[in-house]
Motif scaffolding. Sequence first.
Motif, mmCIF file in Angstrom:
data_model
loop_
_atom_site.group_PDB
_atom_site.id
_atom_site.type_symbol
_atom_site.label_atom_id
_atom_site.label_comp_id
_atom_site.label_asym_id
_atom_site.label_seq_id
_atom_site.Cartn_x
_atom_site.Cartn_y
_atom_site.Cartn_z
ATOM 1 N N ALA A 1 -9.677 6.097 6.385
ATOM 2 C CA ALA A 1 -10.068 4.684 6.299
ATOM 3 C C ALA A 1 -10.308 4.122 7.697
ATOM 4 O O ALA A 1 -9.647 4.513 8.659
ATOM 5 N N LEU B 1 -5.121 6.452 1.934
ATOM 6 C CA LEU B 1 -5.984 5.713 2.849
ATOM 7 C C LEU B 1 -6.568 6.647 3.901
ATOM 8 O O LEU B 1 -6.939 6.215 4.987
ATOM 9 N N LEU C 1 0.840 -1.200 0.000
ATOM 10 C CA LEU C 1 0.000 0.000 0.000
ATOM 11 C C LEU C 1 0.872 1.246 0.000
ATOM 12 O O LEU C 1 0.433 2.320 0.415
#
Length: 138
Positions: A15, A12, A7
């Motif tokens: 998240a 993100l 990742l």
Amino acid sequence: NFSGANLRGADLSRANFRGANLRGANLSGANLSGAHLSETDLRGADLSGANLHGASGNMLEVKSASFDTWPIVWTQSPAGITTLQIGCECHDLEKWRNADPRWIRAMDRNAAEWWSIFGQTILALVDLSPAFPYGAQS
């Protein structure tokens, strides 16, 4: 289950990883601002250069707290270097410890007063509750 996922550099932000398995994931340079990491398994994960602004930590590899205006987040690299992020400013703990008031004031018009009130408490908190080094497999 994001165990071992690459990742790197992913956005993100915000998240919800509560209880997720990110064990061994490459999160270097990822934007985790505002992410919920409570109860997240980050053992062996690479968090180098990750943006953790406003993230809620798992209280192992990622520790977090909030003092009035700005959230704080701290991590420790495998080499033992602690990084402290206050608001959007992320620096090694030693830079914060030796901060010149002019440097703090240049960050935000209210930063110097805020730091004079909370700075020593934050440094003591980080010293008393160090983050477990990320990247470790224990």
